[in-house]
Design a protein around this motif. Structure first.
Motif, PDB file in Angstrom:
ATOM      1  N   GLU A 178       0.841  -1.207   0.000  1.00 23.68           N
ATOM      2  CA  GLU A 178       0.000   0.000   0.000  1.00 23.68           C
ATOM      3  C   GLU A 178       0.875   1.256   0.000  1.00 23.68           C
ATOM      4  OE1 GLU A 178      -2.908  -0.510   3.116  1.00 23.68           O
ATOM      5  OE2 GLU A 178      -3.652  -2.361   2.227  1.00 23.68           O
ATOM      6  N   HIS A 451      -8.219  -8.456   1.191  1.00 22.87           N
ATOM      7  CA  HIS A 451      -7.506  -7.196   1.430  1.00 22.87           C
ATOM      8  C   HIS A 451      -6.212  -7.528   2.156  1.00 22.87           C
ATOM      9  CE1 HIS A 451     -10.171  -3.533   0.589  1.00 22.87           C
ATOM     10  NE2 HIS A 451     -10.634  -4.547  -0.108  1.00 22.87           N
ATOM     11  N   GLU A 452      -5.204  -6.695   1.966  1.00 21.22           N
ATOM     12  CA  GLU A 452      -3.866  -6.924   2.539  1.00 21.22           C
ATOM     13  C   GLU A 452      -3.405  -8.352   2.211  1.00 21.22           C
ATOM     14  OE1 GLU A 452      -6.465  -6.000   4.776  1.00 21.22           O
ATOM     15  OE2 GLU A 452      -6.126  -3.910   4.213  1.00 21.22           O
ATOM     16  N   GLU A 470      -7.410  -6.218  -2.916  1.00 22.78           N
ATOM     17  CA  GLU A 470      -6.932  -4.841  -2.816  1.00 22.78           C
ATOM     18  C   GLU A 470      -5.498  -4.810  -3.357  1.00 22.78           C
ATOM     19  OE1 GLU A 470      -7.099  -1.615   0.762  1.00 22.78           O
ATOM     20  OE2 GLU A 470      -6.114  -3.516   1.162  1.00 22.78           O
ATOM     21  N   GLU A 476      -9.253   4.042   0.617  1.00 21.92           N
ATOM     22  CA  GLU A 476      -9.277   4.267   2.061  1.00 21.92           C
ATOM     23  C   GLU A 476      -8.260   5.324   2.498  1.00 21.92           C
ATOM     24  OE1 GLU A 476      -8.390   0.545   3.993  1.00 21.92           O
ATOM     25  OE2 GLU A 476      -6.484   0.302   2.963  1.00 21.92           O
TER      26      GLU A 476
HETATM   27 CA    CA Z   1      -5.968  -1.965   3.016  1.00 19.36          CA
END
Ligand code: CA
Ligand code: NOJ
Length: 668
Positions: A178, A451-452, A470, A476
């Motif tokens: 991210e 996610h992650e 994601e 976010e």
């Molecule tokens: Ca995330």
């Protein structure tokens, strides 16, 4: 029509002198139309490969092989046992996707090697040459003895002939993948994640990645010298890179090669290198769009945990279900529905979430029943907090609960810098964990949204319940950090999105986020948010904003119309980090959709509509930045207009700074 061909073809061998004046045999593999070529040879008993595109040498002779435990070298002292060439041509159908029919056309060369020393270890290297790139992988076959294999290092190098501009994010960091992309010369890179996209000096667009990653570690790339990149496998906590018994097959090391960056996006090489669908039936999953009790938590309007601001209450759930049904949608995500959330839920510790017990003020059965009455299905949610010891103990019960309630999708989150506070998300441990959960979900008729997670290497072809993930910096961050600068969205399609669908969670209409934290906002216009439903491909797309920001907005019509399942995709124009215009044809109607976005610079674009079906008239329903709109001026204003068009027309679009245009071409 399916066409399948497996033909043995003759291999070409060319004599090339090495330093000693010997002539090691060189084996050449050419792609079906001859666009890309791979050359293989043993130089001083060490395997080497090189790659060229047309007349341009892309990869000069580079290394292959591994270092095993106790420094045992599996990269030299080899002799060639056999070289076998075959061809393959097949057109297959994606059960859902960005394009229905995909051609898998390549030539293959399998090189069997054996070491001359005492252990006589065998190693097979499989090369495939496609017209949109090349790939190779290692197969370590069963040897004469039973063995525990510890890979300490992969020796594969990618010796780029020339420098280029690389678009990269760092590897092995606390926030996983991210991060915002940066661009730097290849010659200056540290350890980076793939897909790694490079614009080479000679003007080619290339992207390094991997396909079909199973029971192995992810490959990251590190610059070792000059323009040379080397595979750097993500290690276990004890430093071992891969531990297996007796035999292994690495993922495919892939290089997509295109004359222009936009062509990378319509290359399906990663999917083609995965196995065909293994699921008997996937009737429980059809692409959809969904709302969520989600953005409210991220902007601080609600809390994930129990208390006065609790987002996931039965009351809110019923209100959201009413809204979802009223607007004609059928899916709703509710986060924070279960026990275990605390204000410190995101900190790195072994949090104990429950996957079966509902939070106070939330009655799961009642909410599901209410949804059933209104035609709204819930999307399950498991936040593991990266405590997989806890999660794997409860996973069967958690999935069984969803099955009993008729829930067929689950979002699974892994916030935390390391899995179990110990292992990288991208190492072999993570690879195996994410695959285990995916296969288990299939047993419970669940489609998975990670996610992650581990990066996507094309699993959706084999397991079409692997719906989206994601695996990058999503929306976010706009809620609670300095946010994503406008160029982020114009980089993602050429980098992260090459690996597969992304749950970016677009669709914020109140881009200034008036109910949110001071100074936190979306760095783009609302029209740009609409265009993301076309520039970002995913079979499920969130409509991330609060219901009150959609209610009564004419632009909501675009979200009602835009599909998430496509017959075809074309990228009309694009420059990495600057702009992109993508068009897609609906799989279930004759309509086309267009999404065009720009970075902080306003743009005027002329779009020839030649992609439209000939002899057909369409109504173009255009959602554009209103006059004078950009990131900081009236950014939520969307001008909606209509125009009758056909394939011979050229459409002029005006995009504000950090703006965009979304169009539905409705067949008349
Ligand atoms: Ca995330
Ligand atoms: C991070 C995820 O990306 C986000 O979608 C989710 O809401 C939070 N974790 C809470 O689990």
């Amino acid at each position: 029509m399916k066409k399948k061909l497996i033909l043995p073809v003759l291999f070409l061998s060319i004599g090339i002198s090495n330093a000693q004046g010997n002539k090691p045999k060189s084996y050449e593999l050419s792609s079906p139309e001859g666009k890309n070529k791979i050359q293989f040879q043993l130089v001083n008993n060490a395997p080497k490969y090189s790659v060229s595109h047309g007349k341009t040498v892309l990869i000069s002779p580079s290394d292959l092989g591994f270092t095993l435990k106790n420094n045992e070298d599996l990269s030299t002292n080899f002799e060639i046992i056999k070289v076998e060439n075959t061809s393959f041509d097949e057109t297959w159908e994606q059960v859902w996707g960005e394009k229905k029919k995909i051609r898998n056309h390549y030539n293959q060369m399998v090189v069997q090697l054996q070491q001359k020393g005492q252990n006589k270890r065998k190693l097979e290297i499989q090369f495939r040459a496609f017209d949109d790139g090349i790939a190779f992988r290692y197969v370590y076959p069963k040897q004469n003895v039973k063995d525990s294999i510890f890979i300490m290092d992969e020796k594969t190098t990618f010796n780029l002939k020339e420098d280029g501009k690389a678009w990269w994010i760092p590897a092995n960091r606390a926030d996983r993948d991210e991060y915002l992309f940066k661009d730097s010369p290849v010659s200056t890179l540290d350890t980076v994640l793939t897909p790694l996209t490079i614009e080479s000096k000679s003007g080619l667009a290339i992207s390094f990645h991997e396909a079909n990653l199973v029971d192995f570690a992810s490959m990251t790339l590190v610059n070792t010298t000059g323009n040379q990149l080397k595979s750097d496998l993500v290690p276990w906590a004890d430093g071992v890179k891969v531990r297996v018994k007796d035999t292994f097959t690495s993922s495919w090391r892939t290089i997509q090669i295109a004359e222009k960056p936009t062509d990378l996006i319509t290359s399906y090489l990663i999917l083609n290198l995965n196995e065909p669908n293994k699921l008997k039936s996937i009737s429980y999953f059809k692409p959809y769009k969904y709302f969520g009790i989600w953005w409210g938590m991220h902007i601080g309007k609600y809390s994930f945990w129990e208390g006065p601001k609790q987002g996931a209450t039965t009351k809110h759930a019923e209100e959201y279900i009413d809204f979802t049904a009223k607007e004609g949608f059928h899916h709703l995500l509710i986060e924070g529905w279960n026990k275990g959330w605390t204000p410190a839920w995101y900190e790195n510790r072994m949090h104990m979430f429950s996957f079966t017990k509902s939070a106070d003020n939330f009655d799961l059965e009642k909410v599901v029943e209410y949804g059933n009455k209104k035609g709204v299905a819930l999307i399950g949610y498991h936040e593991t907090g990266s405590n997989l010891i806890n999660y794997l103990k409860e996973i069967d019960e958690g999935f069984a609960l969803y099955k009993k309630l008729g829930i067929h999708s689950v979002k699974i989150g892994h916030v935390g810098s390391k899995l179990n506070m110990k292992e990288w998300h991208f190492g072999q441990f993570g690879v195996n964990y994410f695959r285990y959960v995916l296969e288990k979900a299939a047993e419970y008729d669940l489609a998975v949204l990670y996610h992650e997670s581990i990066k996507d290497t094309g699993e959706r072809r084999t397991f079409p319940n692997m719906v989206s993930r994601e695996a990058a910096r999503g929306q976010e961050y706009n809620a609670w950090s300095e946010g994503n600068p406008p160029n982020h969205l114009t980089i993602l399609p050429f980098t992260r999105l090459l690996s597969g669908p992304m749950d970016f969670t677009p669709g914020i209409f109140d881009v200034e986020v008036k109910q949110g934290y001071n100074g936190r906002r979306v760095h783009g216009t609302a029209a740009q948010q609409l265009a993301l439903y076309v520039t970002i491909y995913a079979p499920i797309q969130m409509m991330a904003d609060l219901p009150e920001n959609y209610e009564g907005k004419p632009a909501l019509q675009f979200l009602k119309d835009v599909p998430t399942d496509w017959e075809d995709t074309k990228v009309l124009e694009g420059k990495i980090g600057e702009y992109i215009t993508t068009v897609r044809k609906d799989r279930n109607s004759a309509d086309w959709y267009l999404g065009s976005i720009t970075n902080e610079k306003a743009r005027e674009v002329k779009i020839p509509l030649s992609f439209l079906d000939k002899n057909t008239t369409y109504e173009a329903q255009i959602y554009a930045d209103a006059e004078g709109t950009d990131e900081t001026h009236n950014p939520s204003a969307i001008a909606i207009s209509k125009k009758t068009v056909k394939a011979s027309d050229v459409l002029q679009l005006k995009l504000g700074g950090a703006g965009g245009t979304a169009i539905r071409f409705k067949k008349l």
